[in-house]
Structures are given as structure tokens and as C-alpha cells.
Design a protein around this motif. Structure first.
Motif, PDB file in Angstrom:
ATOM      1  N   SER A  82     -63.817  17.448  51.745  1.00 33.62           N
ATOM      2  CA  SER A  82     -64.320  16.101  51.477  1.00 33.62           C
ATOM      3  C   SER A  82     -65.835  16.105  51.668  1.00 33.62           C
ATOM      4  O   SER A  82     -66.343  16.729  52.597  1.00 33.62           O
ATOM      5  CB  SER A  82     -63.670  15.120  52.457  1.00 33.62           C
ATOM      6  OG  SER A  82     -64.189  13.838  52.281  1.00 33.62           O
ATOM      7  N   ARG A 133     -65.314   8.966  49.334  1.00 36.39           N
ATOM      8  CA  ARG A 133     -65.841  10.328  49.350  1.00 36.39           C
ATOM      9  C   ARG A 133     -65.289  11.121  48.178  1.00 36.39           C
ATOM     10  O   ARG A 133     -64.199  10.840  47.691  1.00 36.39           O
ATOM     11  CB  ARG A 133     -65.478  10.992  50.668  1.00 36.39           C
ATOM     12  CG  ARG A 133     -66.193  10.291  51.840  1.00 36.39           C
ATOM     13  CD  ARG A 133     -65.877  10.891  53.176  1.00 36.39           C
ATOM     14  NE  ARG A 133     -66.182  12.290  53.343  1.00 36.39           N
ATOM     15  CZ  ARG A 133     -67.379  12.790  53.656  1.00 36.39           C
ATOM     16  NH1 ARG A 133     -68.403  11.984  53.816  1.00 36.39           N
ATOM     17  NH2 ARG A 133     -67.551  14.083  53.826  1.00 36.39           N
ATOM     18  N   GLU A 135     -63.769  14.618  46.594  1.00 32.26           N
ATOM     19  CA  GLU A 135     -62.916  15.698  47.076  1.00 32.26           C
ATOM     20  C   GLU A 135     -63.204  16.946  46.252  1.00 32.26           C
ATOM     21  O   GLU A 135     -63.336  16.875  45.027  1.00 32.26           O
ATOM     22  CB  GLU A 135     -61.445  15.331  46.947  1.00 32.26           C
ATOM     23  CG  GLU A 135     -60.508  16.399  47.465  1.00 32.26           C
ATOM     24  CD  GLU A 135     -59.064  15.985  47.389  1.00 32.26           C
ATOM     25  OE1 GLU A 135     -58.497  15.654  48.445  1.00 32.26           O
ATOM     26  OE2 GLU A 135     -58.514  15.978  46.270  1.00 32.26           O
TER      27      GLU A 135
END
Length: 153
Positions: A82, A133, A135
């Protein structure tokens, strides 16, 4: 000079590779390249699942970069990281072949294990929600695991 000739004649088996994204449907996963003393791919991934932090190895401007990261594995053995959307890491690895390594080593005697995953990284953009966020998934094309044995010295 004989040592040079002997070294040049050593043959090394090529690594076992998987198709991008993992195992093709309906096929059997090839075993990992096992270096002596080695681990098979299933055992290597089992150990990798126990580690909480690893290192992603990639390039920035043709120079090597290593970054410690928290990670998890998906069911196919893909390494999931992440990061902030638009981060240096996300920009550098998207579509690139990179390496990921995690280990567990006893500081007293140096025993333990080390697992390396090589594969193409894909950055999955986050939803537009604030604070979301990105990935990164590293699709495992090669998994190498080895035990670290005590030094015989």
C-alpha cells in the motif's frame, strides 16, 4: 587461468518462470528454483506469510532503490503493498519487473530463512475518496527461498 576456464564452463539452470499474473488457469504451478539448502515454493510462501515487513527492490533513474515496506500476500502468492497515490514508489514500479524480499534471521547465530519474489508490478489506483491509498501487486513469476544455516567455521 585454469580457474577462469573452469568458472566459464559451469552451467547454471535457468530459473523457472510463470506467466505474468501467476499460474495459468488449468495448469499446475511450477516449483520454485530451490537453491541449496532450498525451500520449495509452497514452503517459501508459507514463511513469507509470517513476515510483517519486507523490502521492495526497484530502480529510480537506472539506480537501484530498496525500501522497507509492510505487505501481505494474496491467495495466488502475489505481494500486495500500500502506498500514497502518485508516490515515487508507485511511479517507479508500475509495469516494471521488480523484486521483493523478506526474511527472518536469528541475530545470535545467523540462522533463519530468506524468500525473494520477482515479478511485474501493477499499481491499482484508489477510489477518489479522501485518504484512499494505491495498492501495488507484484505478480510472482519467480519465487526463491532458502534456509540460512549456521556457519560451519
Amino acid at each position: 587461468m585454469n580457474a577462469d576456464r573452469e568458472a566459464a564452463s559451469v552451467q547454471v539452470e535457468p530459473p523457472v518462470r510463470r506467466p505474468p499474473g501467476g499460474v495459468a488457469p488449468g495448469s499446475v504451478a511450477p516449483s520454485a528454483v530451490a537453491l541449496e539448502p532450498g525451500l520449495d515454493e509452497a514452503r517459501a510462501l508459507e514463511l513469507l506469510r509470517r513476515a510483517g515487513v519486507g523490502r521492495v527492490v526497484y530502480t529510480v533513474g537506472a539506480l537501484p532503490a530498496v525500501l522497507p515496506v509492510r505487505f501481505r500476500l494474496d491467495p495466488l502468492g502475489g505481494v500486495l503493498l500500500s502506498t500514497e497515490p502518485g508516490s515515487e514508489l508507485a511511479r517507479a514500479v508500475d509495469g516494471a519487473v521488480i523484486a521483493f524480499e523478506a526474511d527472518e534471521v536469528d541475530g545470535a547465530d545467523g540462522t533463519g530463512w530468506c524468500v525473494t519474489v520477482l515479478g511485474r508490478a501493477e499499481v491499482r489506483r484508489p477510489s477518489p475518496a479522501p485518504g484512499a491509498r494505491a495498492e501495488i501487486r507484484i505478480a510472482p513469476e519467480l519465487v526463491v527461498g532458502r534456509h540460512l544455516a549456521p556457519d560451519a567455521a
